[in-house]
Design a protein around this motif. Structure first.
Motif, mmCIF file in Angstrom:
data_model
loop_
_atom_site.group_PDB
_atom_site.id
_atom_site.type_symbol
_atom_site.label_atom_id
_atom_site.label_comp_id
_atom_site.label_asym_id
_atom_site.label_seq_id
_atom_site.Cartn_x
_atom_site.Cartn_y
_atom_site.Cartn_z
ATOM 1 N N VAL A 261 35.135 40.485 46.598
ATOM 2 C CA VAL A 261 34.060 39.839 45.842
ATOM 3 C C VAL A 261 32.839 39.652 46.732
ATOM 4 O O VAL A 261 31.707 39.924 46.331
ATOM 5 C CB VAL A 261 34.572 38.485 45.294
ATOM 6 N N ALA A 262 33.072 39.206 47.980
ATOM 7 C CA ALA A 262 31.960 38.997 48.914
ATOM 8 C C ALA A 262 31.232 40.321 49.143
ATOM 9 O O ALA A 262 30.002 40.365 49.196
ATOM 10 C CB ALA A 262 32.483 38.443 50.231
ATOM 11 N N ALA B 283 36.166 30.926 45.938
ATOM 12 C CA ALA B 283 35.672 32.233 45.510
ATOM 13 C C ALA B 283 34.534 32.716 46.396
ATOM 14 O O ALA B 283 34.208 33.897 46.393
ATOM 15 C CB ALA B 283 35.194 32.143 44.057
ATOM 16 N N SER B 284 33.923 31.815 47.148
ATOM 17 C CA SER B 284 32.759 32.180 47.963
ATOM 18 C C SER B 284 33.118 32.371 49.430
ATOM 19 O O SER B 284 32.235 32.644 50.237
ATOM 20 C CB SER B 284 31.685 31.099 47.861
ATOM 21 N N ALA B 285 34.414 32.194 49.776
ATOM 22 C CA ALA B 285 34.770 32.141 51.191
ATOM 23 C C ALA B 285 35.155 33.495 51.762
ATOM 24 O O ALA B 285 35.716 33.575 52.848
ATOM 25 C CB ALA B 285 35.912 31.136 51.387
ATOM 26 N N TRP C 257 35.066 37.499 40.743
ATOM 27 C CA TRP C 257 36.256 36.757 41.153
ATOM 28 C C TRP C 257 37.059 36.325 39.935
ATOM 29 O O TRP C 257 38.275 36.474 39.883
ATOM 30 C CB TRP C 257 35.826 35.532 41.974
ATOM 31 N N LYS C 258 36.363 35.795 38.913
ATOM 32 C CA LYS C 258 37.071 35.325 37.718
ATOM 33 C C LYS C 258 37.781 36.470 37.027
ATOM 34 O O LYS C 258 38.922 36.327 36.585
ATOM 35 C CB LYS C 258 36.110 34.645 36.754
ATOM 36 N N GLN C 259 37.114 37.616 36.897
ATOM 37 C CA GLN C 259 37.746 38.739 36.208
ATOM 38 C C GLN C 259 38.991 39.189 36.963
ATOM 39 O O GLN C 259 40.024 39.471 36.353
ATOM 40 C CB GLN C 259 36.768 39.897 36.031
ATOM 41 N N LEU C 260 38.913 39.265 38.312
ATOM 42 C CA LEU C 260 40.089 39.691 39.078
ATOM 43 C C LEU C 260 41.216 38.668 38.936
ATOM 44 O O LEU C 260 42.388 39.037 38.803
ATOM 45 C CB LEU C 260 39.716 39.904 40.548
ATOM 46 N N GLU C 261 40.887 37.370 38.943
ATOM 47 C CA GLU C 261 41.915 36.344 38.739
ATOM 48 C C GLU C 261 42.547 36.478 37.348
ATOM 49 O O GLU C 261 43.758 36.316 37.196
ATOM 50 C CB GLU C 261 41.313 34.939 38.883
ATOM 51 N N ASP C 262 41.726 36.763 36.352
ATOM 52 C CA ASP C 262 42.248 36.879 34.989
ATOM 53 C C ASP C 262 43.128 38.120 34.835
ATOM 54 O O ASP C 262 44.138 38.085 34.134
ATOM 55 C CB ASP C 262 41.106 36.909 33.973
#
Lengths: 251, 174
Positions: free
Chosen positions: A129-130, A55-57, A97-102
Motif C-alpha cells: 500500500v505504501a 494502514a499507514s505504517a 489497504w481496505k480493499q486488500l483487507e476485504d
C-alpha cells in the motif's frame, strides 16, 4: 421431628442447582430464539486512529519488491493493460489497504484477488500500500496501458460532469467529487481520476446489484442503484478518459 | 409528633428532591442510564455490531403491530434511502450519525430530528396521510449537503406488508 425438618431443608438446597440449570437452559433458548438473525457485516475495517496508523505504517521499498508480483496484471507503473483490471497508481493508501483487507476476509469477492491477498501478511499489505500510494504518474509510459481511453461523446460527458460536480438533488444523489475528490476525500474512498472505464462500470454495476457489498454503511450500493444504466456508462467513460480531475461544468 | 419524626420526614423530602435535581442539572446517574438503556454508540463501528448493522436498518414491525424505523445519517446520504411506513400508526424512529451533525426533516410536516454522531436520536412520529414525502437534511453537513435527501413512502395501513420479526421493510420490498 428434628430429622424431618433437616431433610426438608437439605432437599430444597439440592433443588437449587437444578433450578439454576432450568433457568440457564430456558434463557439461552430464549436468547437463541431472539438472535436467529445474524448480523450482516460489510467489512471488518473501521476507520479508527489505530486502523489508520496500521494502514499507514508500511515500508515503500519493501512494498516495491512485493509489487513485482502484481506487475503482471496491475502494470509496472500501476497502469494495467486490460481495462477491466484496476489501475493502482496514485490510489489513496487507505482505499487500497481496505480493499486488500476485504479480499483477505472474503468480504469482497474476486476469484483472482482473494487468493493473492491471502498470500500476503498484514505487514506485506501495509508495505504494498505504501508503495502504490507513492507511485508517481509517469508521463512516458513503459506499461502497455489502456488509460486514458477515448473521450465520451458530448451528451454523455454532460451527464457525467453534472453528476460528478452537482449530483442530483431531486433524487438524492450526492456529487461524486464530494467523496472521491478533488473537492473532498473521505477515509477509504479511492480517487477515480486515473481509473479505467471498464473497471468503473463493472464496479457500479456490481454495487447496484449488490454483488459487491463491502462499502461501510452502504453509500455506493445506494448511489449506484439510483443511477440509470445510461448514467453509469457516462460516468465510467468520463472517468476512464481521465477527465475526473477537471472541475465540472454545468454543460 | 416528636422532633425525631419531623427530622426523618425532612431528610426524606430533601432526598426525594435530589431525584428531579439530577435530571434538572443533567447529572449522570449510572443506575438510571442502566435502566433506560445506553444511548451511546460508536459512530465508526455502526456496521460491526449492535442496533445499526445494515440488515437491521429499515422498518421493523413488533408482534403488537408497533412500527420502529432505524436509519443511519452520513455525509451525504440517509440509509436506507427510501423508508416505507403505514399511515396513522405511531412510528418510533431511531437514528444515529456516522460522521457529522445532520438534521432529518420531513417535507409537508413540521418534524425535524437532530442527528448527532455517538448518540441515538429517538422520536415518535405519525403520518396520517398516505403519500410520498421528501426527507432532506436541514443542518449544513458539508460539500454535498444540498443533495442529501431520501424519501418516505406512507401507505394505507392495509397495504403495508406483514413483516416477520427478522424482516425489515423498505420501499423495494413493497
Amino acid at each position: 421431628m428434628q430429622r424431618n425438618r433437616h431433610r426438608r431443608f437439605s432437599f430444597s438446597v439440592w433443588r437449587l442447582p437444578r433450578l439454576a440449570g432450568v433457568i440457564v437452559v430456558a434463557s439461552s433458548l430464549l436468547l437463541l430464539a431472539s438472535d436467529n438473525r445474524p448480523d450482516r457485516i460489510p467489512s471488518y475495517v473501521s476507520w479508527t486512529p489505530e486502523t489508520i496508523a496500521a494502514a499507514s505504517a508500511g515500508d515503500a521499498f519493501r512494498g516495491m519488491l512485493l509489487a513485482r508480483h502484481c506487475d503482471h496484471c496491475h502494470g509496472a507503473e500501476g497502469f494495467s493493460a486490460v481495462a477491466s483490471t484496476p489501475n493502482l497508481v496514485r490510489m489513496d493508501k487507505l482505499a487500497i489497504w481496505k480493499q486488500l483487507e476485504d479480499f483477505r476476509a472474503h468480504k469482497r469477492t474476486s476469484r483472482v484477488m482473494e487468493p493473492i491477498s491471502e498470500s500476503l501478511s498484514p505487514r506485506d499489505v501495509a508495505d504494498v500500500v505504501a508503495y502504490y500510494s507513492k507511485l508517481p504518474v509517469f508521463t512516458d509510459p513503459q506499461d502497455n496501458r489502456s488509460f486514458p481511453q477515448s473521450r465520451p461523446d458530448p451528451a454523455h460527458a454532460g451527464i457525467a460532469s453534472r453528476l460528478i460536480s452537482f449530483g442530483d438533488g431531486e433524487r438524492g444523489i450526492p456529487p461524486c467529487q464530494t467523496c472521491h475528490g478533488p473537492v473532498a476525500y473521505r477515509p477509504g474512498v479511492p480517487s477515480l481520476a486515473t481509473q479505467n472505464a471498464d473497471y468503473v462500470l463493472n464496479q457500479l454495476e456490481a454495487f447496484a446489484s449488490r454483488a459487491r457489498a463491502n462499502d461501510i454503511n452502504e453509500p455506493m450500493r445506494t448511489i449506484a442503484a439510483l443511477l440509470t444504466e445510461d448514467e453509469r456508462h457516462a460516468l465510467a467513460e468520463y472517468y476512464g478518459a481521465g477527465l475526473g480531475l477537471q472541475p465540472g461544468s454545468s454543460k | 409528633m416528636n422532633w425525631q419524626k419531623v427530622r426523618t420526614l425532612l431528610i426524606t423530602v430533601l432526598l426525594l428532591c435530589l431525584i428531579p435535581a439530577t435530571r434538572y442539572y443533567q447529572i449522570d446517574v449510572p443506575l438510571l442510564r442502566f435502566l433506560k438503556g445506553s444511548r451511546q454508540v460508536d459512530p465508526l463501528a455502526l456496521h460491526l455490531s449492535g442496533e445499526f448493522v445494515e440488515n437491521n436498518l429499515g422498518t421493523e414491525q413488533g408482534p403488537d403491530g408497533s412500527v420502529t424505523v432505524r436509519m443511519i445519517a452520513q455525509q451525504y446520504l440517509f440509509i436506507p434511502h427510501c423508508i416505507l411506513v403505514p399511515a396513522g400508526v405511531p412510528v418510533h424512529l431511531r437514528i444515529t450519525s456516522a460522521d457529522a451533525v445532520h438534521s432529518l426533516t420531513f417535507n409537508g410536516t413540521d418534524y425535524a430530528v437532530k442527528v448527532l454522531p455517538g448518540t441515538i436520536s429517538d422520536a415518535q412520529l405519525e403520518f396520517p396521510h398516505p403519500g410520498e414525502y421528501q426527507m432532506p437534511c436541514r443542518e449544513f453537513c458539508g460539500a454535498g449537503h444540498y443533495a442529501m435527501r431520501s424519501e418516505l413512502k406512507v401507505v394505507p395501513r392495509e397495504q403495508f406488508p406483514v413483516l416477520r420479526p427478522e424482516e425489515r421493510g423498505n420501499c423495494a420490498a413493497q
